[in-house]
Motif scaffolding. Structure first.
Motif, mmCIF file in Angstrom:
data_model
loop_
_atom_site.group_PDB
_atom_site.id
_atom_site.type_symbol
_atom_site.label_atom_id
_atom_site.label_comp_id
_atom_site.label_asym_id
_atom_site.label_seq_id
_atom_site.Cartn_x
_atom_site.Cartn_y
_atom_site.Cartn_z
ATOM 1 N N SER A 110 129.161 -4.117 89.758
ATOM 2 C CA SER A 110 130.170 -3.838 90.782
ATOM 3 C C SER A 110 130.831 -2.478 90.613
ATOM 4 O O SER A 110 131.635 -2.073 91.453
ATOM 5 N N ASN A 111 130.505 -1.761 89.561
ATOM 6 C CA ASN A 111 131.026 -0.413 89.364
ATOM 7 C C ASN A 111 130.165 0.660 90.023
ATOM 8 O O ASN A 111 130.475 1.851 89.906
ATOM 9 N N TYR A 112 129.094 0.232 90.708
ATOM 10 C CA TYR A 112 128.134 1.181 91.239
ATOM 11 C C TYR A 112 127.913 0.989 92.734
ATOM 12 O O TYR A 112 127.684 -0.131 93.199
ATOM 13 N N ALA A 113 127.984 2.107 93.459
ATOM 14 C CA ALA A 113 127.475 2.114 94.819
ATOM 15 C C ALA A 113 125.959 2.038 94.758
ATOM 16 O O ALA A 113 125.340 2.529 93.806
ATOM 17 N N MET A 114 125.374 1.417 95.771
ATOM 18 C CA MET A 114 123.925 1.240 95.785
ATOM 19 C C MET A 114 123.328 1.883 97.030
ATOM 20 O O MET A 114 123.940 1.869 98.109
ATOM 21 N N GLY A 115 122.139 2.413 96.863
ATOM 22 C CA GLY A 115 121.432 3.002 97.990
ATOM 23 C C GLY A 115 119.981 2.565 98.021
ATOM 24 O O GLY A 115 119.418 2.159 96.990
ATOM 25 N N TRP A 116 119.399 2.637 99.203
ATOM 26 C CA TRP A 116 117.966 2.389 99.380
ATOM 27 C C TRP A 116 117.332 3.638 99.982
ATOM 28 O O TRP A 116 117.903 4.262 100.892
ATOM 29 N N PHE A 117 116.153 3.960 99.478
ATOM 30 C CA PHE A 117 115.392 5.118 99.915
ATOM 31 C C PHE A 117 113.935 4.692 100.075
ATOM 32 O O PHE A 117 113.542 3.629 99.610
ATOM 33 N N ARG A 118 113.152 5.543 100.701
ATOM 34 C CA ARG A 118 111.715 5.306 100.760
ATOM 35 C C ARG A 118 110.974 6.637 100.731
ATOM 36 O O ARG A 118 111.545 7.676 101.062
ATOM 37 N N GLN A 119 109.724 6.559 100.327
ATOM 38 C CA GLN A 119 108.876 7.751 100.314
ATOM 39 C C GLN A 119 107.486 7.359 100.750
ATOM 40 O O GLN A 119 106.824 6.530 100.101
ATOM 41 N N ALA A 120 107.050 7.949 101.849
ATOM 42 C CA ALA A 120 105.694 7.736 102.352
ATOM 43 C C ALA A 120 104.779 8.810 101.775
ATOM 44 O O ALA A 120 105.250 9.888 101.387
ATOM 45 N N PRO A 121 103.482 8.548 101.708
ATOM 46 C CA PRO A 121 102.547 9.534 101.159
ATOM 47 C C PRO A 121 102.652 10.873 101.878
ATOM 48 O O PRO A 121 102.669 10.922 103.113
ATOM 49 N N GLY A 122 102.788 11.929 101.109
ATOM 50 C CA GLY A 122 102.847 13.263 101.672
ATOM 51 C C GLY A 122 104.167 13.631 102.305
ATOM 52 O O GLY A 122 104.294 14.702 102.898
#
Length: 122
Positions: free
Chosen positions: A30-42
């Motif tokens: 609970s001390n951390y903000a969370m994020g989601w990311f993605r990476q597609a090929p290239g």
């Protein structure tokens, strides 16, 4: 140190849904903000969504707003990304990240998971 492990990826047909999970260990979640990311090929890594430490505030990239929902359960040390109406262009490796700042900027998160593959077939 915070260790992050993503799960829930897989193969889904266009129009389908998946829920990704990110389970944290090592520090008080609970001390951390969370994020989601993605990476597609290239392609470069893309920010998707962010959630505050207590879950009260969320922020989304325009590309996923209305289709993806970020949430968290601090009692379970887990963040989630609910992905609906998936498209083939959503195919990528999806990463969660954690940062102790109130509002992490861009990609500047301190801790990252190893990623989970999401493939959307047409």
């Amino acid at each position: 140190q915070v260790q992050l492990v993503e799960s829930g990826g897989g193969l889904v047909q266009a129009g389908g849904f998946l829920r990704l999970s990110c389970t944290a260990s090592g520090r008080t979640f609970s001390n951390y903000a969370m994020g989601w990311f993605r990476q597609a090929p290239g392609k470069e890594r893309e920010f998707l969504a962010r959630i505050s430490r207590n879950g009260a505030n969320t922020y989304y990239a325009d590309s996923v707003k209305g289709r993806f929902t970020i949430s968290r359960d601090n009692a379970k040390n887990t963040a989630y990304l609910q992905m609906n109406s998936l498209k083939p262009e959503d195919t990528a490796v999806y990463y969660c990240a954690a940062d102790p700042r109130l509002i992490p900027i861009g990609y500047s998160y301190d801790y990252w998971g190893q990623g989970t593959q999401v493939t959307v077939s047409s």
